[in-house]
Motif scaffolding. Structure first.
Motif, PDB file in Angstrom:
ATOM      1  N   TYR A  35       0.689  -1.563  -0.065  1.00 32.93           N
ATOM      2  CA  TYR A  35      -0.061   0.104   0.130  1.00 32.93           C
ATOM      3  C   TYR A  35       0.934   1.119  -0.031  1.00 32.93           C
ATOM      4  O   TYR A  35       0.425   2.239  -0.488  1.00 32.93           O
ATOM      5  N   ASN A  36       1.937   1.187   0.602  1.00 35.20           N
ATOM      6  CA  ASN A  36       3.075   2.363   0.649  1.00 35.20           C
ATOM      7  C   ASN A  36       3.347   2.623  -1.080  1.00 35.20           C
ATOM      8  O   ASN A  36       3.432   3.673  -1.461  1.00 35.20           O
ATOM      9  N   ARG A  37       3.681   1.359  -1.631  1.00 27.57           N
ATOM     10  CA  ARG A  37       4.221   1.661  -3.077  1.00 27.57           C
ATOM     11  C   ARG A  37       2.918   2.058  -3.955  1.00 27.57           C
ATOM     12  O   ARG A  37       3.269   2.532  -4.855  1.00 27.57           O
ATOM     13  N   LEU A  38       1.648   1.623  -3.452  1.00 26.86           N
ATOM     14  CA  LEU A  38       0.586   2.181  -4.275  1.00 26.86           C
ATOM     15  C   LEU A  38       0.295   3.625  -4.124  1.00 26.86           C
ATOM     16  O   LEU A  38      -0.580   4.244  -4.683  1.00 26.86           O
ATOM     17  N   GLY A  39       0.968   4.323  -2.867  1.00 24.77           N
ATOM     18  CA  GLY A  39       0.772   5.695  -2.772  1.00 24.77           C
ATOM     19  C   GLY A  39      -0.175   6.023  -1.609  1.00 24.77           C
ATOM     20  O   GLY A  39      -0.212   7.326  -1.369  1.00 24.77           O
ATOM     21  N   ALA A  40      -0.370   5.073  -0.725  1.00 24.12           N
ATOM     22  CA  ALA A  40      -1.174   5.539   0.388  1.00 24.12           C
ATOM     23  C   ALA A  40      -0.320   5.769   1.524  1.00 24.12           C
ATOM     24  O   ALA A  40       0.971   5.303   1.631  1.00 24.12           O
ATOM     25  N   LYS A  41      -0.831   6.657   2.247  1.00 25.07           N
ATOM     26  CA  LYS A  41       0.020   6.918   3.721  1.00 25.07           C
ATOM     27  C   LYS A  41      -0.184   5.788   4.337  1.00 25.07           C
ATOM     28  O   LYS A  41      -1.195   5.087   4.807  1.00 25.07           O
ATOM     29  N   VAL A  42       0.822   5.263   5.031  1.00 29.85           N
ATOM     30  CA  VAL A  42       0.936   3.821   5.968  1.00 29.85           C
ATOM     31  C   VAL A  42       1.698   4.000   7.177  1.00 29.85           C
ATOM     32  O   VAL A  42       2.987   4.720   7.248  1.00 29.85           O
TER      33      VAL A  42
END
Length: 307
Positions: A35-42
């Motif tokens: 999800y980090n690589r998808l652009g979400a804040k994690v």
């Protein structure tokens, strides 16, 4: 709708604004990385000092550095006591040493990735005499046979490592044994496994922790990929290959690869560990130039002992 386990999270139709991942084991690290690589804040909540506490420390340290460089926050030494739905998202309440500075975290969604239990109840196993462990796992021997000789079991329900490759091997062993074919029992110490973070972390055989504890005497060589020309071309310099060779003999007994597609590169080391190859066997085998696998041969060359 906002608080998920690892299966339910696949129902998400949109990228979370801020995903809080509870659990720093393999599943938590993989989803946090994705999800980090998808652009979400994690934000990743870890009850231990670091992510992947049961894995190679060098690999986990490098992954945590990559996380930090990519803006993924790790809240260490903090245990999630509860997760609650708020009007606008979720709130995770924390305890432990790390919670002194961060008693709670607010986000849009939460993923609770803290393991699972075997789904073996109600199958009638007791009726036919198949024995279960206290945890609910089916007890099997080295050839996947249960306490009833005509019944075999394979996969996560057996309490072995919960990996598809392990389940497949157990199934192949069971069929071979059932047919009376030649076989070798399941040998967990030869297992090659991979963590699908970015970069991936692949391991096989003896670990650094086992060497450090004195359980195995080994020469250890780590070679970072920033020396590898193919890694430079690919922008994949964040990673390394590590080989464990038995002291005195030079037999390859373990290995670690951290890189994109480490799951592919570990096969060479898995072959070496399974068939007790010498570091010179790896070093003397031609590799393509330039290639990521060239670093495996180079690491082996550096472990050569002059006779």
């Amino acid at each position: 709708e906002r608080i998920f386990n690892w299966k339910q999270v696949y129902n998400l139709k949109e990228l979370p604004e801020h995903l809080i991942v509870v659990g720093s084991g393999v599943t938590g690290a993989e989803f946090a990385s994705a999800y980090n690589r998808l652009g979400a804040k994690v934000t990743l909540v870890s009850s231990r000092d670091r992510v992947l506490p049961g894995e190679d420390a060098d690999a986990a340290e490098l992954l945590e550095k990559v996380f930090e460089d990519n803006g993924l926050r790790v809240v260490a030494r903090s245990r999630a006591e509860s997760v609650e739905r708020t009007e606008t998202g979720v709130r995770v309440h924390l305890s432990g040493e790390g919670a002194e500075d961060t008693p709670s975290i607010e986000g849009s969604h939460a993923l609770v990735a803290v393991g699972g239990v075997p789904n073996t109840a109600g199958l009638g196993l007791d009726d036919v005499g198949v024995k279960l462990a206290d945890s609910g796992h089916v007890i099997v021997d080295g050839v996947s046979r249960t306490s009833v000789p005509s019944i075999y079991a394979a996969g996560d329900c057996t309490g072995k490592l919960a990996l598809a490759s392990v389940a497949a091997m157990q199934g192949r062993i069971a069929v071979a044994h059932l047919l009376g074919d030649a076989l070798k029992p399941l040998r967990p110490h030869l297992l090659a496994s991979n963590i699908f973070t970015s970069p991936e972390i692949a391991t096989v055989g003896v670990s650094q922790a086992q060497v450090d504890s004195g359980q195995y005497q080994a020469d250890v060589l780590r070679l970072d990929f920033h020396t590898n020309p193919r890694a430079k071309m690919s922008g994949a310099e964040e990673g390394f290959v590590k080989i464990f060779a038995r002291q005195g003999s030079g037999t390859v007994i373990g290995g670690v690869v951290v890189s994109p597609r480490a799951s592919e590169l570990i096969y060479a080391l898995a072959l070496a560990v399974t068939h007790k190859l010498h570091v010179d066997d790896l070093a003397d085998t031609f590799t393509v130039y330039p290639s990521m696998s060239g670093s495996i041969a180079e690491a082996a060359r550096r472990l050569h002992v002059r006779m």
